[in-house]
Structure formats: C-alpha cells, structure tokens
Scaffold this motif. Structure first.
Motif, PDB file in Angstrom:
ATOM      1  N   ILE A  91       6.457  -1.672   9.336  1.00  8.22           N
ATOM      2  CA  ILE A  91       7.179  -2.074   8.133  1.00  8.22           C
ATOM      3  C   ILE A  91       6.759  -1.125   7.014  1.00  8.22           C
ATOM      4  O   ILE A  91       5.558  -0.963   6.747  1.00  8.22           O
ATOM      5  N   PHE A  92       7.745  -0.506   6.375  1.00 10.47           N
ATOM      6  CA  PHE A  92       7.483   0.426   5.285  1.00 10.47           C
ATOM      7  C   PHE A  92       7.745  -0.283   3.961  1.00 10.47           C
ATOM      8  O   PHE A  92       8.809  -0.874   3.765  1.00 10.47           O
ATOM      9  N   VAL A  93       6.761  -0.189   3.057  1.00 10.61           N
ATOM     10  CA  VAL A  93       6.795  -0.980   1.833  1.00 10.61           C
ATOM     11  C   VAL A  93       6.605  -0.075   0.615  1.00 10.61           C
ATOM     12  O   VAL A  93       5.647   0.704   0.568  1.00 10.61           O
ATOM     13  N   PRO A  94       7.482  -0.154  -0.393  1.00  7.74           N
ATOM     14  CA  PRO A  94       7.262   0.599  -1.625  1.00  7.74           C
ATOM     15  C   PRO A  94       6.036   0.074  -2.368  1.00  7.74           C
ATOM     16  O   PRO A  94       5.773  -1.132  -2.371  1.00  7.74           O
ATOM     17  N   VAL A  95       5.298   0.982  -2.979  1.00  9.35           N
ATOM     18  CA  VAL A  95       4.049   0.602  -3.645  1.00  9.35           C
ATOM     19  C   VAL A  95       4.071   1.037  -5.101  1.00  9.35           C
ATOM     20  O   VAL A  95       4.315   2.203  -5.414  1.00  9.35           O
ATOM     21  N   GLY A  96       3.831   0.079  -5.988  1.00  6.83           N
ATOM     22  CA  GLY A  96       3.607   0.363  -7.399  1.00  6.83           C
ATOM     23  C   GLY A  96       2.215  -0.143  -7.733  1.00  6.83           C
ATOM     24  O   GLY A  96       1.210   0.520  -7.516  1.00  6.83           O
ATOM     25  N   GLY A  97       2.160  -1.380  -8.231  1.00  2.00           N
ATOM     26  CA  GLY A  97       0.860  -2.000  -8.478  1.00  2.00           C
ATOM     27  C   GLY A  97       0.224  -2.582  -7.227  1.00  2.00           C
ATOM     28  O   GLY A  97      -0.973  -2.879  -7.212  1.00  2.00           O
ATOM     29  N   GLY A  98       1.025  -2.791  -6.160  1.00  4.73           N
ATOM     30  CA  GLY A  98       0.455  -3.201  -4.876  1.00  4.73           C
ATOM     31  C   GLY A  98       0.669  -4.638  -4.475  1.00  4.73           C
ATOM     32  O   GLY A  98       0.242  -5.033  -3.381  1.00  4.73           O
ATOM     33  N   GLY A  99       1.309  -5.463  -5.314  1.00  4.50           N
ATOM     34  CA  GLY A  99       1.474  -6.868  -4.977  1.00  4.50           C
ATOM     35  C   GLY A  99       2.326  -7.087  -3.743  1.00  4.50           C
ATOM     36  O   GLY A  99       1.983  -7.898  -2.868  1.00  4.50           O
ATOM     37  N   LEU A 100       3.428  -6.368  -3.636  1.00  5.33           N
ATOM     38  CA  LEU A 100       4.336  -6.538  -2.508  1.00  5.33           C
ATOM     39  C   LEU A 100       3.676  -6.137  -1.199  1.00  5.33           C
ATOM     40  O   LEU A 100       3.716  -6.894  -0.213  1.00  5.33           O
ATOM     41  N   ILE A 101       3.052  -4.974  -1.158  1.00  2.97           N
ATOM     42  CA  ILE A 101       2.454  -4.525   0.097  1.00  2.97           C
ATOM     43  C   ILE A 101       1.225  -5.353   0.460  1.00  2.97           C
ATOM     44  O   ILE A 101       0.962  -5.604   1.638  1.00  2.97           O
ATOM     45  N   ALA A 102       0.486  -5.820  -0.538  1.00  3.83           N
ATOM     46  CA  ALA A 102      -0.682  -6.658  -0.250  1.00  3.83           C
ATOM     47  C   ALA A 102      -0.257  -7.965   0.415  1.00  3.83           C
ATOM     48  O   ALA A 102      -0.844  -8.400   1.415  1.00  3.83           O
ATOM     49  N   GLY A 103       0.781  -8.600  -0.135  1.00  2.00           N
ATOM     50  CA  GLY A 103       1.263  -9.852   0.439  1.00  2.00           C
ATOM     51  C   GLY A 103       1.843  -9.661   1.816  1.00  2.00           C
ATOM     52  O   GLY A 103       1.576 -10.454   2.749  1.00  2.00           O
ATOM     53  N   ILE A 104       2.639  -8.610   2.007  1.00  2.00           N
ATOM     54  CA  ILE A 104       3.245  -8.343   3.314  1.00  2.00           C
ATOM     55  C   ILE A 104       2.172  -8.012   4.348  1.00  2.00           C
ATOM     56  O   ILE A 104       2.185  -8.523   5.472  1.00  2.00           O
ATOM     57  N   ALA A 105       1.221  -7.173   3.973  1.00  2.00           N
ATOM     58  CA  ALA A 105       0.183  -6.759   4.923  1.00  2.00           C
ATOM     59  C   ALA A 105      -0.682  -7.939   5.348  1.00  2.00           C
ATOM     60  O   ALA A 105      -1.011  -8.088   6.533  1.00  2.00           O
ATOM     61  N   ALA A 106      -1.068  -8.796   4.406  1.00  3.80           N
ATOM     62  CA  ALA A 106      -1.910  -9.950   4.741  1.00  3.80           C
ATOM     63  C   ALA A 106      -1.203 -10.877   5.721  1.00  3.80           C
ATOM     64  O   ALA A 106      -1.801 -11.362   6.696  1.00  3.80           O
ATOM     65  N   TYR A 107       0.078 -11.120   5.490  1.00  5.53           N
ATOM     66  CA  TYR A 107       0.832 -12.033   6.345  1.00  5.53           C
ATOM     67  C   TYR A 107       1.086 -11.429   7.727  1.00  5.53           C
ATOM     68  O   TYR A 107       0.860 -12.069   8.760  1.00  5.53           O
ATOM     69  N   VAL A 108       1.523 -10.165   7.751  1.00  5.90           N
ATOM     70  CA  VAL A 108       1.854  -9.511   9.022  1.00  5.90           C
ATOM     71  C   VAL A 108       0.618  -9.340   9.895  1.00  5.90           C
ATOM     72  O   VAL A 108       0.643  -9.611  11.108  1.00  5.90           O
ATOM     73  N   LYS A 109      -0.482  -8.899   9.327  1.00  7.70           N
ATOM     74  CA  LYS A 109      -1.675  -8.642  10.131  1.00  7.70           C
ATOM     75  C   LYS A 109      -2.297  -9.939  10.656  1.00  7.70           C
ATOM     76  O   LYS A 109      -3.009  -9.925  11.664  1.00  7.70           O
TER      77      LYS A 109
END
Length: 403
Positions: free
Chosen positions: A72-90
């Motif tokens: 899953i490829f996630v755009p990163v700014g401050g990191g909230g979106l990728i942090a939430g996605i990564a925690a759930y997916v992993k």
C-alpha cells in the motif's frame, strides 16, 4: 493554501485566518489562538485519535480487498495517514508492505528514518502544498519507524505525470499531493521491475486551483519521460533550421524557440518527443551529437523549464528589416518540417516560436528578414505556401517587447 480550500471553508460559514509562510508558522499561531481564547485545538495529524481515525482507511482497504495484497502506497505530509494505515495493516496483515511517498523537496519522513530521529527540513517545497511539512509528527514517527517499510520520493514532474494518469484512468483531477501515491507506484515498479503484484495507492485529495492545471499539463510529458528539453547550437545561416529538423528524423518537435542576433551561431530552445523504452532521451542526445550538433540537455533544469523557455528572445537586431507573422497548419508528425520546407531559403528566419499543445492546429510565430525591395512580393509568396497567416509586424505587443 490553495484558494479552493480557503473558499470551501468560508462557504460553509467558517472563519479563515491566514498566518505565516508555511505550516509551522500557521501551527504556532493556531496554538496561540487556542490558548488565548480557551479553544480546543484539533491537530491535523500528530494526535493518537487523529491517527486512529485516518487508520480506518486501511480497514476499508482490507475489507474491500481480502485477496493478495503486496503493498500500500501512502502520501506523507505530517505522517498521520501513513501512521494509522501502517499500524492497522501490520497488526492484521504483516506481510503487506506499507510504503510512504513524499516529494523530493519535502521528504521529512525519509530524512527522519535515515537519521533515526525527527529532523526539521531547512526548506520545504510547496508544489504539493498538502504535504508541505518540515517535520514529521512525534506520535506519527514512533509508529512509522516500526511499521513503515520504506519511503519513495518523487519529483514535481513525476507528480504531474501521475495527475495525468489518474485523469486518463478515472476522469478525476487530483491535487499534486493527492497523486503522490500513484507517482510512487510508478517509480517503485520502474526501480524494482515488479510484475504480477497487487499495489494500492491512496488518492488523498482534489483541492487544486484550476489555473494550476496549465503548469501540470506543461510538465506531465516531462514526468513521463516522453519529452526532452534541449538547447542546440546551429550555424546562423538560411537553411539551418531545415537541416536540424532533418537531423531529428521522425521525432515529433513539441516546442521550438529562437531569436536571431548577429553572429555565426544560433541557439535554439527545443522540445522533442521521446519514449522511455522505444526512443529514450539518451538516444536523442547521442544521435544529435553524432551528427555534429552541440547539445545541452535541459530536461532536468528547473530554471529552463519554468522561465527560460518563455523568455527566449530579445529585440530585433539593429538595422534589421523584419516582418513577423503568425501561421496555422494541421498538426501531425513532420508538420513543422513541412512548414519549413514550404517557407524555403529565400529569407532568413530571425524569430521563431512553436509549441505542440496536442491540438488539431499547430501555431507558429515567425520573423523573416525581408529587404525593402522584396516587401511587395511577400504577400504573394506567403499565399503560395497555402497556410493561413496573419501579419503581426504592427502588433503593439511585438513592437514593445521584440521589435
């Protein structure tokens, strides 16, 4: 912030306060306002509740696609979106890679992961304004450092190409930060040669001012490696344009800028259609160099692409008897060469601008050095070419800037 976002908030009854030159300045002002007014500050990304809320995007992805999923490829700014996605997916599917995508000039997560700690970028690019953040969030980084597999960075031109890809595929228009993940997938696949994999991109926003699309369209072909921008030195003599076009072979010219100034050499600003597999930029440069042309590759030169291409020129040489004309002709491969063939070698070309816009009609702006004794025969010669034309010699814009 794009005016589209500002007007969107105002249209819903919100009060907009514009403060500072970048996100850190706005954040500091917002925190100060919340403190002085006793208001509750709602963080844009660096908060456990916000991170958890954004993580529900991953929940939707896994529910909608329970089969094989490689990354899953996630755009990163401050990191909230990728942090939430990564925690759930992993937690549920640890074998699925989570890959962040950032602009090359706004890569705060990549820099933090390389350093092992949060860093503050000295300068942040604003083309992808939705992710123009100088430092990854503290809560976000604690999750990203454990659960994000890697970070890919992309250029502004690659973002423009991704915006075009998304439009071609879905007829929807994203903002630059919204197209980050698609650009990241393209770069990842090109680098790894991945085949037969299932890759998901998060398309995260469509807040783009309409007038920015002009720039996006201009740069998309460069981002797809389907256009090269070059500077070429040719002899300053009649027929040299035609010889150069012949040297290009069947390659489509997309742009051609030239302004005569007395001397033995002429310098052209030229755009040429290329193809990343069948006819790459390197083959073009090698071909022209092998035919004796002095070529400078400007494809990755920001100054050239942003400004120089539009300001090639100057005033007419002293004493020049110049007539300037606009022409139109059907756009097709070889059309520019055909135009130059019909124009012939009778008069020296002192000014030339052509840009392929993908339209049915090509438009050329040209200056011809016509001696006074030959002016009477000029209209007849132009009519014989068979192209619609307009004499712009007395146009005040030409007189002011180039005459």
């Amino acid at each position: 912030t794009p005016s589209l976002k500002v007007e969107g908030v105002r249209s819903r009854g919100g009060q907009v306060v514009l403060q500072g030159e970048s996100f850190p300045h706005a954040l500091a002002h917002a925190l100060a306002l919340a403190d002085s007014q006793g208001a509750t500050f709602v963080p844009p990304f660096d908060d456990p509740d916000v991170i958890a809320g954004q993580g529900t995007v991953a929940m939707e992805i896994l529910r909608q696609h329970p089969g094989r999923l490689d990354a899953i490829f996630v755009p990163v700014g401050g990191g909230g979106l990728i942090a939430g996605i990564a925690a759930y997916v992993k937690y549920l599917r640890p074998e699925v890679k989570v890959i962040g995508v950032e602009p090359q000039d706004s890569n705060c997560l990549q820099a933090a992961m390389a350093a092992g700690e949060r860093v503050v970028l000295a300068q942040v690019g604003t083309f992808a304004d939705g992710v123009a953040v100088a430092q990854i969030g503290a809560h976000c980084f604690e999750l990203c450092r454990h659960f994000v597999d890697e970070v890919v960075t992309v250029s502004s031109d690659e973002l423009c190409a991704a915006i075009k890809d998304i439009y071609d595929d879905t007829r929807s228009i994203t903002e630059p930060s919204g197209a980050l993940a698609v650009a990241g997938i393209k770069k990842y696949v090109a680098r790894t040669g991945a085949q037969g994999q299932t890759l998901v991109a998060i398309d995260s926003g469509a807040n783009v001012n309409f007038d920015r699309l002009r720039h996006v369209a201009e740069r998309a072909e460069l981002g797809e490696q389907r256009e090269a921008v070059i500077a070429v030195t040719i002899p300053e003599c009649p027929g040299s344009f035609r010889a150069f076009c012949l040297a290009l072979g069947k390659r489509q010219i997309t742009e051609f800028n030239y302004r005569y100034y007395p001397g033995r050499q002429a310098r052209l600003f030229v755009g040429v259609q290329t193809h990343p597999q069948h006819d790459p930029r390197e083959a073009l440069l090698a071909s022209l160099g092998g035919q004796g042309y002095q070529v400078l590759d400007l494809t990755d030169n920001e100054l050239a692409k942003l400004h120089v291409r539009h300001t090639v020129g100057g005033h007419a040489a002293p004493g020049a008897s110049e007539r300037v004309l606009r022409f139109e002709f059907a756009e097709r491969p070889g059309a520019l060469l055909g135009f130059l063939e019909r124009l012939g070698k009778r008069w020296n070309i002192s000014l030339f601008h052509y840009r392929n816009h993908g339209a049915a009609q090509a438009r050329v702006f040209a200056g011809l050095e016509v001696p006074d004794e030959e002016l009477a025969g000029l209209p007849q010669a132009l009519e014989a070419m068979g192209y619609p034309y307009w004499d712009e010699t007395d146009n005040p814009a030409y007189r002011l800037f180039m005459g």
